[in-house]
Design a protein around this motif. Structure first.
Motif, PDB file in Angstrom:
ATOM      1  N   ASN A 143       6.131  -9.687  -2.448  1.00 35.25           N
ATOM      2  CA  ASN A 143       6.481  -9.872  -1.046  1.00 35.25           C
ATOM      3  C   ASN A 143       5.412  -9.325  -0.103  1.00 35.25           C
ATOM      4  O   ASN A 143       5.285  -9.780   1.038  1.00 35.25           O
ATOM      5  N   ASN A 144       4.633  -8.357  -0.575  1.00 35.07           N
ATOM      6  CA  ASN A 144       3.582  -7.773   0.256  1.00 35.07           C
ATOM      7  C   ASN A 144       2.451  -8.754   0.554  1.00 35.07           C
ATOM      8  O   ASN A 144       1.639  -8.513   1.465  1.00 35.07           O
ATOM      9  N   LEU A 145       2.404  -9.854  -0.177  1.00 35.99           N
ATOM     10  CA  LEU A 145       1.354 -10.856   0.041  1.00 35.99           C
ATOM     11  C   LEU A 145       1.811 -11.994   0.958  1.00 35.99           C
ATOM     12  O   LEU A 145       1.014 -12.868   1.296  1.00 35.99           O
ATOM     13  N   ASP A 146       3.080 -11.969   1.357  1.00 39.47           N
ATOM     14  CA  ASP A 146       3.599 -12.972   2.279  1.00 39.47           C
ATOM     15  C   ASP A 146       3.260 -12.593   3.716  1.00 39.47           C
ATOM     16  O   ASP A 146       3.023 -11.418   4.022  1.00 39.47           O
ATOM     17  N   PRO A 147       3.230 -13.573   4.620  1.00 43.01           N
ATOM     18  CA  PRO A 147       2.920 -13.249   6.017  1.00 43.01           C
ATOM     19  C   PRO A 147       4.028 -12.451   6.672  1.00 43.01           C
ATOM     20  O   PRO A 147       5.203 -12.591   6.328  1.00 43.01           O
ATOM     21  N   GLY A 148       3.634 -11.598   7.593  1.00 34.37           N
ATOM     22  CA  GLY A 148       4.574 -10.803   8.374  1.00 34.37           C
ATOM     23  C   GLY A 148       3.958 -10.590   9.733  1.00 34.37           C
ATOM     24  O   GLY A 148       3.747 -11.523  10.493  1.00 34.37           O
ATOM     25  N   LYS A 149       3.588  -9.345  10.012  1.00 36.15           N
ATOM     26  CA  LYS A 149       2.858  -9.063  11.247  1.00 36.15           C
ATOM     27  C   LYS A 149       1.399  -9.500  11.120  1.00 36.15           C
ATOM     28  O   LYS A 149       0.689  -9.635  12.120  1.00 36.15           O
ATOM     29  N   THR A 150       0.967  -9.682   9.885  1.00 38.69           N
ATOM     30  CA  THR A 150      -0.395 -10.147   9.639  1.00 38.69           C
ATOM     31  C   THR A 150      -0.341 -11.407   8.770  1.00 38.69           C
ATOM     32  O   THR A 150       0.700 -11.757   8.222  1.00 38.69           O
ATOM     33  N   TRP A 151      -1.496 -12.064   8.626  1.00 40.14           N
ATOM     34  CA  TRP A 151      -1.575 -13.253   7.786  1.00 40.14           C
ATOM     35  C   TRP A 151      -1.293 -12.903   6.334  1.00 40.14           C
ATOM     36  O   TRP A 151      -1.641 -11.813   5.862  1.00 40.14           O
ATOM     37  N   GLY A 152      -0.697 -13.841   5.620  1.00 39.47           N
ATOM     38  CA  GLY A 152      -0.452 -13.645   4.202  1.00 39.47           C
ATOM     39  C   GLY A 152      -1.453 -14.414   3.351  1.00 39.47           C
ATOM     40  O   GLY A 152      -2.511 -14.838   3.834  1.00 39.47           O
ATOM     41  N   TYR A 153      -1.106 -14.597   2.089  1.00 41.29           N
ATOM     42  CA  TYR A 153      -1.928 -15.344   1.135  1.00 41.29           C
ATOM     43  C   TYR A 153      -1.215 -16.663   0.844  1.00 41.29           C
ATOM     44  O   TYR A 153      -0.050 -16.668   0.463  1.00 41.29           O
ATOM     45  N   THR A 154      -1.923 -17.755   1.020  1.00 42.72           N
ATOM     46  CA  THR A 154      -1.316 -19.087   0.982  1.00 42.72           C
ATOM     47  C   THR A 154      -0.870 -19.497  -0.413  1.00 42.72           C
ATOM     48  O   THR A 154      -1.684 -19.657  -1.322  1.00 42.72           O
ATOM     49  N   VAL A 155       0.423 -19.695  -0.567  1.00 42.22           N
ATOM     50  CA  VAL A 155       0.984 -20.274  -1.792  1.00 42.22           C
ATOM     51  C   VAL A 155       0.927 -21.791  -1.661  1.00 42.22           C
ATOM     52  O   VAL A 155       1.300 -22.349  -0.627  1.00 42.22           O
ATOM     53  N   PHE A 156       0.442 -22.463  -2.721  1.00 42.46           N
ATOM     54  CA  PHE A 156       0.318 -23.918  -2.648  1.00 42.46           C
ATOM     55  C   PHE A 156       0.849 -24.621  -3.885  1.00 42.46           C
ATOM     56  O   PHE A 156       0.687 -25.831  -4.048  1.00 42.46           O
ATOM     57  N   GLY A 157       1.519 -23.881  -4.758  1.00 43.91           N
ATOM     58  CA  GLY A 157       2.092 -24.506  -5.939  1.00 43.91           C
ATOM     59  C   GLY A 157       2.750 -23.490  -6.848  1.00 43.91           C
ATOM     60  O   GLY A 157       2.849 -22.302  -6.510  1.00 43.91           O
ATOM     61  N   SER A 158       3.190 -23.971  -8.011  1.00 49.69           N
ATOM     62  CA  SER A 158       3.838 -23.082  -8.975  1.00 49.69           C
ATOM     63  C   SER A 158       3.626 -23.612 -10.385  1.00 49.69           C
ATOM     64  O   SER A 158       3.386 -24.811 -10.587  1.00 49.69           O
ATOM     65  N   VAL A 159       3.735 -22.719 -11.346  1.00 46.78           N
ATOM     66  CA  VAL A 159       3.606 -23.099 -12.751  1.00 46.78           C
ATOM     67  C   VAL A 159       4.944 -23.660 -13.223  1.00 46.78           C
ATOM     68  O   VAL A 159       5.969 -22.990 -13.141  1.00 46.78           O
TER      69      VAL A 159
END
Length: 202
Positions: A143-159
């Motif tokens: 969850n720490n990599l999701d956006p909040g007050k700052t930009w997150g890391y873009t998820v673009f798919g799943s295994v």
């Protein structure tokens, strides 16, 4: 008069650049009517299949597809393995030479996709729009990599097939690798042998 002319010229150049960027999205013509293309990874430890989400992360998915189609991920390393966190790859050859990258892509982390277990996301530097070719698999709900007050890391798919392979990769022994200044490089190289866009489902 000269200043006004120069300003108009610069505005025209900027506008042309925006149009050019809009028209030249990497990978957009690869299965262009398929919102969820599949990519198969054949690795030195086994195979897995990723389902991309072009509907929610179009720029990121198209960028990734472009690298796959050009064979740019073939014979690259998973150079960073942190148990219960991430597995990162896509950026180095087996001699730890950094692979050439295309332009940076826009950060799409606000698309609603979360950095949940077995999702795949783009690695980046501090600049939120600095992602290019390196990606990572989430080994838990980060969850720490999701956006909040700052930009997150873009998820673009799943295994969707081969999650057991990621679990196995997460257990490899790691060490500090001076060439890339990472503490978590596998002692025995884990190689992405080839990445392939699978045929579109009929």
């Amino acid at each position: 008069m000269i200043k006004l002319t120069f300003a108009c010229f610069m505005l025209a150049v900027f506008s042309f650049g925006l149009v050019a960027n809009t028209q030249k999205q990497p990978g957009e013509n690869i299965q262009k009517d398929n919102y969820y293309p599949l990519v198969k990874f054949e690795t030195s430890m086994g195979d897995l299949v990723i389902e991309l989400n072009r509907r929610k992360a179009p720029a990121t998915a198209n960028n990734f597809l472009s690298y796959v189609k050009r064979g740019e991920f073939d014979n690259t390393l998973f150079h960073r393995v942190i148990p219960n966190y991430i597995i990162q790859g896509g950026g180095y050859d087996p001699e730890y030479r950094e692979k050439k990258a295309s332009r940076s892509i826009i950060n799409e982390s606000g698309n609603g996709l979360k950095n949940n277990i077995y999702s795949v996301a783009m690695a980046r530097e501090d600049d939120p729009h600095s992602a290019k070719r390196q990606f990572f698999f989430n080994l838990k709900d980060n969850n720490n990599l999701d956006p909040g007050k700052t930009w997150g890391y873009t998820v673009f798919g799943s295994v969707i097939d081969g999650t057991d392979l990621l679990d196995k990769m997460a257990l490899v022994e790691t060490e500090y690798k001076a060439l890339i200044r990472f503490q978590d490089a596998p002692k025995k190289e884990v190689v992405l042998i080839t990445a392939t866009v699978l045929p579109e489902p009929q």
